[in-house]
Design a protein around this motif. Structure first.
Motif, short mmCIF file in Angstrom:
data_model
loop_
_atom_site.label_atom_id
_atom_site.label_comp_id
_atom_site.label_asym_id
_atom_site.label_seq_id
_atom_site.Cartn_x
_atom_site.Cartn_y
_atom_site.Cartn_z
N UNK A 226 16.78 -0.42 -10.28
CA UNK A 226 16.61 1.03 -10.26
C UNK A 226 17.93 1.78 -10.14
N UNK A 227 18.13 2.70 -11.08
CA UNK A 227 19.19 3.70 -10.95
C UNK A 227 18.61 5.00 -10.41
N UNK A 228 17.31 5.16 -10.55
CA UNK A 228 16.56 6.25 -9.93
C UNK A 228 15.41 5.62 -9.16
N UNK A 229 15.34 5.87 -7.88
CA UNK A 229 14.35 5.23 -7.03
C UNK A 229 13.40 6.28 -6.49
N UNK A 230 12.10 6.05 -6.69
CA UNK A 230 11.10 6.99 -6.22
C UNK A 230 11.11 7.13 -4.71
N UNK A 231 10.67 8.28 -4.24
CA UNK A 231 10.61 8.53 -2.80
C UNK A 231 9.41 7.80 -2.20
N UNK A 232 9.63 7.15 -1.07
CA UNK A 232 8.58 6.34 -0.47
C UNK A 232 7.55 7.21 0.25
N UNK A 233 6.29 6.99 -0.09
CA UNK A 233 5.18 7.59 0.63
C UNK A 233 4.52 6.51 1.48
N UNK A 234 4.54 6.70 2.78
CA UNK A 234 4.03 5.70 3.72
C UNK A 234 2.51 5.76 3.75
N UNK A 235 1.87 4.62 3.48
CA UNK A 235 0.42 4.53 3.53
C UNK A 235 -0.10 4.28 4.94
N UNK A 236 0.85 4.14 5.90
CA UNK A 236 0.51 3.93 7.31
C UNK A 236 -0.42 2.73 7.51
N UNK A 237 -0.06 1.63 6.84
CA UNK A 237 -0.85 0.42 6.98
C UNK A 237 -0.78 -0.08 8.42
N UNK A 238 -1.92 -0.39 9.00
CA UNK A 238 -1.97 -0.82 10.40
C UNK A 238 -2.33 -2.29 10.48
N UNK A 239 -1.77 -2.96 11.48
CA UNK A 239 -2.14 -4.35 11.74
C UNK A 239 -3.58 -4.40 12.23
N UNK A 240 -4.31 -5.43 11.81
CA UNK A 240 -5.71 -5.55 12.17
C UNK A 240 -5.88 -6.20 13.55
N UNK A 241 -7.01 -5.93 14.15
CA UNK A 241 -7.39 -6.57 15.41
C UNK A 241 -8.82 -7.06 15.29
N UNK A 242 -9.04 -8.31 15.63
CA UNK A 242 -10.38 -8.87 15.57
C UNK A 242 -11.08 -8.69 16.91
N UNK B 14 0.79 -1.22 0.00
CA UNK B 14 0.00 0.00 0.00
C UNK B 14 0.82 1.26 0.00
N UNK B 15 2.11 1.18 0.37
CA UNK B 15 2.99 2.34 0.23
C UNK B 15 3.19 2.64 -1.25
N UNK B 16 3.72 3.82 -1.55
CA UNK B 16 3.90 4.23 -2.93
C UNK B 16 5.33 4.74 -3.13
N UNK B 17 5.95 4.30 -4.23
CA UNK B 17 7.21 4.90 -4.67
C UNK B 17 6.85 6.11 -5.51
#
Length: 606
Positions: free
Chosen positions: A279-295, A256-259
């Motif tokens: 990659x010789x050029x690597x996109x900057x990481x955008x954190x999607x802040x994926x959270x662990x689930x709880x049932x 879910x993160x994005x380069x």
């Protein structure tokens, strides 16, 4: 590129031996005298319009611009690309010049003339079933015409350029590439060329080998959490591309993160995921802040049963792993009444010295659970015969049960051993187990070098529930999705089908004695909800495979090469028709995880 030795589900096998042999052979070739003469041809002519070069085994001289250099590891070399090309979309305009362990003596932007021998290299060996990489061995730079040249513009890989169809049928090596129709043909037609992905969503988290997978098709079978779901043998998800880095830096990314921006470099091919953007050029990481689930927690009248593959757990693992698994069980699974565990190793793990007992492994996990605020679980299991159940040599992995004695009873009937087969006893129309716990037909050839199922008889509020824990044989030895013969051979399915037949027969025996018997079959079945394995397991039993009851986008417990997929299952008999089922995503989508599998849970009203 890091060298590696992997054992991984599904269909991931060690390539180290083949790589080492190839490296040694190439080192020998590099030491040979240069060929006296070589035909001067274009790079496109070397690549040809099929997967194998028409010049394979011959010496050639080609010219192009150095676009990237791999200067570390045992697979060093450089990519050269013709900035003009031949105008044929089926022929690649670039090729990798393999220098082995020698650092390439050139620079990016140099326009060079190179002489070398054309080779078709099969990562992992030809028998693994994968495709080949066309490369130049013994490369010698004859001249450098100029330096500082602009690099050829990268080909953009996106939803418009990558075909939806994955591959044609048959032996791909004999077919002319059709890059406008098939994704694998497109990738092959770009082998070695500069490619680019923009704002690419991560669909396979970063791993220990500095790899991740992105999708070039954002709307291709998406999961609600950002992945790409593998829903059938015909839906391979053509947009998946592996990304590595030649820059020395690599992001820690979750699904879910994005380069962000552009990620660009030559398109390589290897045996650990297929086509790879180096990659010789690597996109900057955008954190999607994926959270662990709880049932949610089970109610007073609900029996909560879970399954969790704890990935080769043994007492020598760091306490942090035990603590994270414990937190997963206590917090994220809300302390189930029964937990079927897979991949519990013996007391000294992979040390191969005949030890098969696992009491220390269970005790350490139970203590961690208690320390995390959970109940004091009891456990039941049967030690396997030494090195007879597959998995890591010396580890003696097995399945077993944790249960909360404050909520659940276990009916102990002694006699179950590694080789004794549990049977169904008819007590006046009420089913019971001859041994509890007991193994299902453990000497049958279906279980050769594989974990044996464990049946246990539990009681909950005066009602008997039969729970059968499983860990079917892995997908090791199967050909990869990107195999050179399509569809790929899935040889491991044969044994899983035999194992499913054994468990199916046992469930039928229970139901033949007591049609109303409450039966839960669960564990790591190493196969998909749409597979023949699951069809065989459920046939004539009335078992419901619960992953199949979820929306299609939520059916996954494991992420492999960018495909989110179901490997773990809970199945219930028709007498357990009132249930609340949940796959709890805490591991598979994350770079930092306690196991490679997600656990799952069902809350039953027995």
């Amino acid at each position: 590129m890091k060298s590696r030795l992997r054992t991984h589900r599904p269909a991931r096998v060690s390539l180290l031996t083949a790589t080492a042999l190839t490296s040694a052979l190439t080192a020998t070739l590099l030491a040979l005298p240069a060929p006296a003469s070589a035909a001067t041809v274009s790079i496109a002519a070397v690549q040809g319009s099929t997967r194998k070069s028409p010049y394979a085994g011959q010496d050639v001289t080609v010219s192009g611009i150095v676009t990237a250099i791999r200067s570390t590891g045992s697979s060093r070399g450089y990519w050269i690309q013709d900035p003009v090309g031949d105008g044929n979309p089926a022929t690649s305009e670039a090729v990798f010049a393999y220098t082995g362990s020698t650092v390439p003596a050139t620079k990016v932007g140099n326009k060079v003339t190179v002489r070398g021998r054309v080779s078709e290299y099969y990562p992992g060996g030809s028998s693994a079933g994968g495709q080949s990489l066309t490369e130049l061995t013994q490369p010698q730079i004859q001249s450098t015409a100029s330096t500082g040249n602009p690099l050829p513009a990268p080909v953009v890989l996106d939803a418009a350029s990558v075909p939806a169809a994955y591959a044609p049928s048959g032996s791909l090596e004999s077919l002319t590439l059709n890059p406008s129709r098939y994704a694998l043909d497109l990738y092959e037609s770009l082998e070695g060329m500069r490619v680019q992905v923009d704002n690419a969503r991560v669909v396979g988290a970063s791993n220990d080998y500095d790899e991740l997978f992105v999708t070039t098709k954002p709307t291709e079978n998406p999961s609600p959490r950002g992945g790409t779901v593998y829903g059938s043998y015909a839906s391979q998800n053509a947009g998946r591309v592996k990304v590595m880095s030649l820059t020395g830096a690599f992001p820690t990314a979750d699904v879910g993160d994005v380069l962000g921006g552009s990620t660009a470099g030559p398109l390589d091919y290897d045996g650990f995921g297929g086509y790879t953007l180096q990659a010789t050029t690597l996109g900057a990481l955008t954190d999607n802040n994926l959270a662990a689930e709880t049932t949610r927690a089970q109610g007073a009248g609900e029996l909560a049963v879970a399954t969790y593959n704890v990935e080769n757990l043994d007492p020598t693992d760091p306490q942090a792993k035990f603590d994270r698994l414990a937190a997963g069980i206590v917090t994220h699974l809300s302390a189930p009444d029964i937990v079927a565990l897979e991949e519990v190793q013996d007391n000294n793990g992979a040390t191969d010295n005949g030890v098969v007992a696992a009491d220390q492994t269970y005790t350490k996990l139970i203590n961690a659970i208690t320390a995390a605020g959970g109940p004091t679980y009891a456990y039941r299991q049967i030690n396997p015969a030494n090195n007879q159940d597959g998995g890591e040599p010396g580890g003696n992995i097995r399945v077993g049960f944790l249960y909360n004695p404050a909520r659940v009873g276990f009916t102990d009937r002694p006699g179950g051993t590694a080789g004794n087969a549990v049977s169904v006893v008819n007590n006046g129309g009420t089913a019971a187990l001859s041994y509890s716990p007991g193994r299902i037909n453990p000497t049958n050839s279906a279980w050769s070098s594989s974990r044996k199922p464990l049946a246990g008889e539990f009681t909950f509020q005066g009602k008997t529930v039969f729970v059968i824990a499983n860990h079917f044989t892995s997908k090791g030895g199967d050909q990869p999705l990107y195999a050179r013969v399509q569809p790929p051979t899935r040889s491991s399915e044969t044994q899983r089908g035999q194992q499913a037949t054994q468990v199916n027969a046992f469930v039928k025996q229970l139901l033949a004695v007591q049609p109303s018997a409450r039966v839960v079959v669960l564990g790591d079945l190493n196969d998909y909800e749409f597979s023949g394995t699951l069809s065989t397991l459920t046939a004539g039993t009335g078992l419901t495979d619960l992953p199949g009851t979820l929306p299609a986008g939520e059916r996954y417990t494991y992420v492999y090469q960018g495909n989110s997929q179901v490997l773990d299952h809970i199945l219930t008999s028709s007498s357990l028709s009132s249930y609340d089922y949940d796959i709890v995503h805490v591991n598979a989508e994350f770079a930092d995880k306690a196991s490679d599998h997600d656990p799952q849970i069902v809350r039953l009203l027995p």
